[in-house]
Motif scaffolding. Structure first.
Motif, PDB file in Angstrom:
ATOM      1  N   ARG A 118       0.894  -1.317   0.004  1.00  0.00           N
ATOM      2  CA  ARG A 118      -0.067   0.131   0.091  1.00  0.00           C
ATOM      3  C   ARG A 118       0.941   1.298   0.079  1.00  0.00           C
ATOM      4  NH1 ARG A 118      -5.037   1.422   0.241  1.00  0.00           N
ATOM      5  NH2 ARG A 118      -5.677   3.277   1.482  1.00  0.00           N
ATOM      6  N   LEU A 120       1.686   5.201  -0.016  1.00  0.00           N
ATOM      7  CA  LEU A 120       1.205   6.459   0.894  1.00  0.00           C
ATOM      8  C   LEU A 120       2.111   7.546   0.534  1.00  0.00           C
ATOM      9  CD1 LEU A 120       0.232   4.662   4.171  1.00  0.00           C
ATOM     10  CD2 LEU A 120      -1.115   5.009   2.240  1.00  0.00           C
ATOM     11  N   TRP A 136       0.475   5.705  -6.568  1.00  0.00           N
ATOM     12  CA  TRP A 136      -0.063   5.896  -4.968  1.00  0.00           C
ATOM     13  C   TRP A 136      -1.386   5.494  -4.726  1.00  0.00           C
ATOM     14  CZ3 TRP A 136       4.364   7.211  -2.674  1.00  0.00           C
ATOM     15  CH2 TRP A 136       5.099   7.970  -3.144  1.00  0.00           C
ATOM     16  N   ASP A 137      -1.612   4.813  -3.824  1.00  0.00           N
ATOM     17  CA  ASP A 137      -2.984   4.525  -3.182  1.00  0.00           C
ATOM     18  C   ASP A 137      -3.536   5.505  -2.570  1.00  0.00           C
ATOM     19  OD1 ASP A 137      -3.542   1.416  -3.601  1.00  0.00           O
ATOM     20  OD2 ASP A 137      -1.724   1.323  -2.718  1.00  0.00           O
ATOM     21  N   GLU A 138      -2.734   6.386  -1.992  1.00  0.00           N
ATOM     22  CA  GLU A 138      -3.265   7.486  -1.372  1.00  0.00           C
ATOM     23  C   GLU A 138      -2.212   8.606  -1.646  1.00  0.00           C
ATOM     24  OE1 GLU A 138      -5.144   7.612   2.637  1.00  0.00           O
ATOM     25  OE2 GLU A 138      -5.436   5.503   2.513  1.00  0.00           O
ATOM     26  N   TYR A 197      -0.953   8.639   8.993  1.00  0.00           N
ATOM     27  CA  TYR A 197      -0.829   7.230   8.317  1.00  0.00           C
ATOM     28  C   TYR A 197      -0.198   6.318   9.122  1.00  0.00           C
ATOM     29  CZ  TYR A 197      -1.376   9.316   3.514  1.00  0.00           C
ATOM     30  OH  TYR A 197      -2.139   9.861   2.479  1.00  0.00           O
TER      31      TYR A 197
END
Length: 482
Positions: A118, A120, A136-138, A197
């Motif tokens: 994941r 970030l 990017w996922d976030e 995060y």
């Protein structure tokens, strides 16, 4: 509980073996500073106030001879994030997206995402207006430079206290006192997001590992910090460099190409004075201290999360900076020691070398291969560099590999190539201001004597020249061809 890897330096094979024995995948946290030279207490600075990073360096492995591949934000970051030299990825300026010049390159975050991580992002990782959005996922952003860009450049209209529209040079060449404790400003918010995060990671037990990259904007100009950070420094006690000049000045005996005619960041289009120079150095130190505080908040949050003992932490500065040495107040074009040497620290709780310094020459280019090694991921085709893992267990591991850096005045050709060994710095310039320079930073740390024309070093200069030209093959100006 998730494993976390915080990357800001380099990792390697002994660490990867430890991860294999544990049977757990490592997460990654990468902390980046912008325009930060090795002006930190842990690097021997007598005037810097960087207690958070100094404590971090005491725990990890500090790399004393780490060098970037290009003294400018986007080319340096693009090289690190693709694992390719600037000439291979084709990024020689600040407005080039690597995907448009090297479509087969897979960025570091995208590679990790493809392998189940994941990904970030908080703050500046690639460059302003340039991102690898699909990596990017976030936290990803639409880019407004490069092929396929969909966003529009932000409004760059900035006005001064008197309401007058400021030009680009005026906007960057400023000292800014942030309001209050700075908690409502960008740098603080970047840390806030990274901390969020980390807290989320600590609250969820999941099999999905993650890569978190946190990029601070300081001490990049405009130099900013709350007043309390300026107050840490006594203006009259700030020393000027031994080779200080009021304007960019080529030292006697050096090629004209070694110093650009004008500054790009500070004292733009104007001379400095000793008094103004001290004010600017104090502002740089305050801005660095402000970044240190916010990086420390992220490191403290890691401790509080319960992830510290299963986390590898890396801190990296994207390139160096000159603060008045030879009259230069920027990084652009600097193939000198101050322009290319970068702070690099890595902590892995399993490493035998923690608490020590590594004297070997390493490159930013090495990070990609190192992380793949550490996290037991395949290394993509085209990635250059080497794994630095052996230095984490034994920082004195022998190595004779040099570091290479390049510069381009036009964004199309390489107009300067530098290489650094443990003893020597060599640079060769092409086009306007062509010439060679050889310095001995060990005996001559200010690099004031050019040994390139000394007959005693003729064989060494010839060998270094061949190496420099081979490194930049096909990118040199036509007149530089042998």
């Amino acid at each position: 509980m998730r494993r976390l890897l915080l990357i800001a330096f380099v990792v390697g094979a002994p660490i990867a073996k430890a991860a294999e024995r544990s049977g757990e995948r490592m997460n990654v946290l990468f902390i980046i500073a912008d325009d930060l030279r090795t002006e930190l207490g842990c690097y021997g600075s007598e005037i810097a106030q960087t207690p958070c990073l100094d404590r971090f360096a005491d725990r990890g492995v500090r790399f004393d001879r780490a060098y970037c591949q290009f003294p400018l934000c986007n080319p340096s970051r693009s090289s690190m994030l693709t694992g390719r030299r600037p000439t291979e990825v084709g990024v020689l300026g600040n407005r080039t997206w690597f995907g448009a010049t090297c479509s087969d390159a897979v960025s570091l975050p995208k590679h990790f995402r493809h392998h189940g991580y994941r990904t970030l992002r908080s703050g500046k990782v690639f460059h302003g207006g340039i991102d690898d959005t699909a990596a990017w996922d976030e936290g990803g952003e639409e880019r407004y430079f490069g092929e396929g860009a969909t966003a529009q450049p932000p409004d760059e209209s900035v006005r001064g206290p008197d309401g007058r529209l400021l030009g680009k040079d005026e906007r960057s060449d400023r000292i800014v006192v942030l309001p209050g404790d700075g908690s409502q400003t960008r740098e603080h918010r970047i840390a806030d997001r990274a901390i969020a995060y980390l807290r989320e990671a600590s609250e969820h037990d999941a099999d999905e590992p993650f890569l978190l990259m946190c990029g601070f904007n300081k001490p990049h100009s405009p130099l900013e910090a709350p007043q309390a950070y300026f107050d840490r420094f006594d203006l009259d006690s700030i020393p000027l460099p031994s080779d200080y000049e009021p304007r960019p000045t080529v030292p006697e005996g050096f090629p004209a190409g070694s110093i650009r005619r004008s500054n790009a960041d500070l004292f733009i289009g104007r001379d400095s004075t000793p008094e103004a120079a001290r004010e600017m150095i104090r502002a740089y130190l305050a801005s660095s201290a402000w970044m240190d505080y916010n990086a420390g908040r992220v490191l403290d949050a890691l401790e509080e999360s319960g992830l510290a003992e299963s986390t590898i932490v890396v801190f990296w500065g994207d390139h160096g900076y000159q603060l008045g040495e030879k009259g230069k107040w920027s990084k652009a074009g600097s193939l000198w020691e101050q322009g290319l040497r970068v702070p690099t620290i890595l902590y892995d709780p399993r490493a035998a070398g923690n608490g020590r310094a590594c004297p070997r020459v390493v490159q930013t280019l090495d990070f990609y291969a190192t992380l793949c090694d550490l996290c037991e991921l395949p290394t993509p085709d085209g990635v250059e560099g080497r794994s630095l893992a052996p230095f984490l267990d034994d920082p004195d591991t022998p190595s004779e590999e040099p570091a290479y850096s390049v510069w381009s005045e036009d964004g199309k050709h390489v107009t300067g190539v530098a290489l650094r060994t443990e003893h020597w710095r060599y640079a060769e310039f092409f086009g306007r201001g062509a010439g060679k320079m050889l310095t001995d930073p060990v005996a001559d740390p200010a690099e004031t004597v050019n040994l390139a024309n000394d007959p005693a070093h003729a064989e060494l200069v010839a060998r270094f020249s061949r190496m420099a030209r081979d490194y930049a093959t096909w990118w040199l100006p036509a007149e530089a061809a042998p």
